[in-house]
Design an enzyme around this catalytic site. Structure first.
Site, mmCIF file in Angstrom:
data_model
loop_
_atom_site.group_PDB
_atom_site.id
_atom_site.type_symbol
_atom_site.label_atom_id
_atom_site.label_comp_id
_atom_site.label_asym_id
_atom_site.label_seq_id
_atom_site.Cartn_x
_atom_site.Cartn_y
_atom_site.Cartn_z
ATOM 1 N N LYS A 76 -0.055 -64.637 -62.144
ATOM 2 C CA LYS A 76 1.149 -65.104 -61.454
ATOM 3 C C LYS A 76 2.066 -65.855 -62.429
ATOM 4 O O LYS A 76 1.585 -66.437 -63.417
ATOM 5 C CB LYS A 76 0.795 -65.970 -60.243
ATOM 6 C CG LYS A 76 0.185 -67.293 -60.583
ATOM 7 C CD LYS A 76 0.115 -68.222 -59.381
ATOM 8 C CE LYS A 76 -0.413 -69.560 -59.858
ATOM 9 N NZ LYS A 76 -0.469 -70.630 -58.933
ATOM 10 N N LYS A 121 4.043 -72.423 -64.214
ATOM 11 C CA LYS A 121 4.643 -73.443 -65.078
ATOM 12 C C LYS A 121 3.808 -73.678 -66.316
ATOM 13 O O LYS A 121 4.318 -74.099 -67.346
ATOM 14 C CB LYS A 121 4.695 -74.781 -64.320
ATOM 15 C CG LYS A 121 5.523 -74.787 -63.074
ATOM 16 C CD LYS A 121 5.214 -76.083 -62.303
ATOM 17 C CE LYS A 121 5.939 -76.151 -61.005
ATOM 18 N NZ LYS A 121 5.424 -77.211 -60.126
ATOM 19 N N LYS A 124 -8.405 -73.288 -62.566
ATOM 20 C CA LYS A 124 -7.835 -74.411 -63.316
ATOM 21 C C LYS A 124 -8.877 -75.129 -64.149
ATOM 22 O O LYS A 124 -8.582 -75.626 -65.230
ATOM 23 C CB LYS A 124 -7.155 -75.407 -62.368
ATOM 24 C CG LYS A 124 -5.809 -74.938 -61.874
ATOM 25 C CD LYS A 124 -4.985 -76.128 -61.407
ATOM 26 C CE LYS A 124 -3.590 -75.699 -61.008
ATOM 27 N NZ LYS A 124 -2.810 -76.801 -60.462
#
Ligand code: AMP
Ligand code: TRP
Length: 334
Positions: free
Chosen positions: A198, A201, A114
C-alpha cells in the site's frame, strides 16, 4: 430505538499525508460532514507507538489539522481535535485493555507488519494500539467509521470489544457496534513502485507516493516514473489481475476522474501506459496541488490551527466525560 448516527475517524500525525490518505479517508470525511455529525481526531497517542521526534510531532499535529481544513473539513461543522488533549481516550483504553483478549490482538496483521521480524523489541503500545483505537471510537459511541481497507481488521476488533463489554456488564446496546465505511472502488491505494504494497508514509522512496504537498513538477515526475506495464492497456479488467501497478494507476485515474473503470478501459484500450500517465498527472495536479498550497498557507498561521484544536477539544471533552461517567458506573469504578 432509532440510534443517532455519529461518525468518528482518526489520522496519525506522522507527516507526509498522501494520495492514499486522501482517497481512502479524507475525501470521505468531507462528504460525510454534509450528512452526519462528525468527529475527526489527530491521533498523536497512536503515532508515538513508534518513536517520533517531539519537535516533528508537534509540527505534524498542526499539519494534519491543516490537511483536514485544506481538503474541506469545516471546524464549525465537525469536531476537530487531538487525541492527547482528551484524557478520556487513555482512561477508556485501559478499561478496554481489560476487556480485549490477548488472542484477539495476536491476530492483528498490522502489528505483525509494523513490528517486523524482531517482535520482542516492538513497544507494548504498538501491540495494544488497536485497543486504543477501539477506545477512540467507543468513547463517543460512534456508529460509523470512515477508513481505508487497511483498518478493516481493527474495526472488527472494535466491534468485538464493544460486544464483549455489553455482554460482560449486562448492558445490551450500551456501545453501538461501529460500522466501517470503506470506499468501494479504491479502498487501498498502492505504492507507485510496487503495486503489491500500500502507498504509505513510511515507505523509504518518496517516488512510491504522491504527497498532498507535492508540486506539479514532482507529481509529473513521480507518475512518469511509476511502474506500469509493457503491454498496452487492455479492454477489460480481468487482464489486469496479474498487473498490480497498471491496475493501481487505472484505478486512481478512474476514482479521481469519476469515470468508471469499465469506461476508462473502453476509451484507452490499445494505448500505451504513457498515454494514461500524461492524463493522470494532469488530473492529479488539478486535484492535489490546490490542497497542498492551502496546507502550506494554513501552516503560516499556527495560532489559528491551535485555536481550532482548542475549540474541538472543548466540544469533544463534553461528550467524552458524559459517556465516561456511565462507563465507569457500568464497570463498578467509584
Ligand atoms: P494513517 O496515516 O495510517 O493514520 O491513515 C489515515 C487514514 O488513511 C486511515 O483511514 C487509513 O486507512 C487511510 N489510508 C492510509 N493509507 C492508505 C492507502 N494506501 N490507501 C487507502 N487508504 C489509506
Ligand atoms: N489506526 C488508524 C490508522 O492508522 C488511525 C486511527 C486511530 C483511527 N484511531 C482511530 C481510525 C479511530 C479510525 C477510528 O489509520
Amino acid at each position: 430505538m432509532i440510534k443517532k448516527k455519529l461518525v468518528f475517524s482518526g489520522v496519525q500525525p506522522t507527516g507526509n499525508l498522501h494520495l492514499g490518505n486522501y482517497l481512502g479517508a479524507l475525501k470521505n470525511f468531507v462528504s460525510l460532514q454534509k450528512e452526519m455529525n462528525c468527529i475527526y481526531c489527530v491521533v498523536d497517542l497512536h503515532a508515538i507507538t513508534t518513536f517520533q521526534n517531539p519537535v516533528e510531532l508537534r509540527k505534524n499535529v498542526l499539519e494534519t489539522v491543516a490537511s483536514f481544513i485544506a481538503t474541506g473539513l469545516n471546524p464549525s461543522k465537525s469536531i476537530i481535535f487531538n487525541q492527547s488533549s482528551v484524557s478520556g481516550h487513555t482512561e477508556l483504553a485501559w478499561i478496554l485493555n481489560c476487556v480485549s483478549r490477548i488472542g484477539w490482538l495476536n491476530r492483528m496483521t498490522q502489528f505483525k507488519d509494523k513490528a517486523g521480524s524482531d517482535r520482542e523489541k516492538a513497544s507494548v503500545g504498538l501491540y495494544i494500539y488497536p485497543n486504543l483505537m477501539a477506545a477512540d471510537i467507543l468513547l463517543y459511541k460512534a456508529t460509523h467509521v470512515p477508513v481505508g481497507a487497511d483498518q478493516k481488521q481493527h474495526l472488527e476488533l472494535s466491534r468485538d470489544i464493544a460486544q464483549k463489554f455489553n455482554n460482560d456488564f449486562n448492558c445490551k446496546d450500551f456501545f453501538p457496534l461501529p460500522e466501517p465505511l470503506i470506499p468501494k472502488n479504491i479502498s487501498r491505494v498502492m505504492s507507485l513502485r510496487d503495486g503489491t504494497k500500500k502507498m504509505s508514509k513510511s515507505e523509504e522512496s518518496d517516488y512510491s507516493r504522491i504527497n498532498l504537498k507535492d508540486s506539479a513538477d514532482e507529481i509529473k515526475k513521480k507518475i512518469k516514473k511509476a511502474k506500469s506495464d509493457s503491454d498496452q492497456i487492455p479492454d477489460n479488467h480481468k487482464e489486469l489481475v496479474q498487473k498490480p501497478e497498471a491496475s493501481n494507476l487505472l484505478n486512481i485515474y478512474s476514482e479521481v476522474s469519476k469515470i468508471s473503470l469499465e469506461k476508462v478501459l473502453n476509451e484507452m484500450c490499445g494505448k500505451e501506459y504513457s498515454f494514461l500517465k500524461t492524463k493522470l498527472a494532469e488530473l492529479l495536479i488539478d486535484e492535489i496541488t490546490p490542497v497542498g498550497k492551502e496546507i502550506k498557507k494554513l501552516m503560516e498561521d499556527k495560532s489559528h490551527l491551535e485555536q481550532i484544536l482548542k475549540k474541538g477539544t472543548e466540544k469533544a471533552n463534553i461528550i467524552a466525560e458524559e459517556n465516561l461517567k456511565n462507563i465507569r458506573e457500568k464497570v463498578g469504578l467509584i
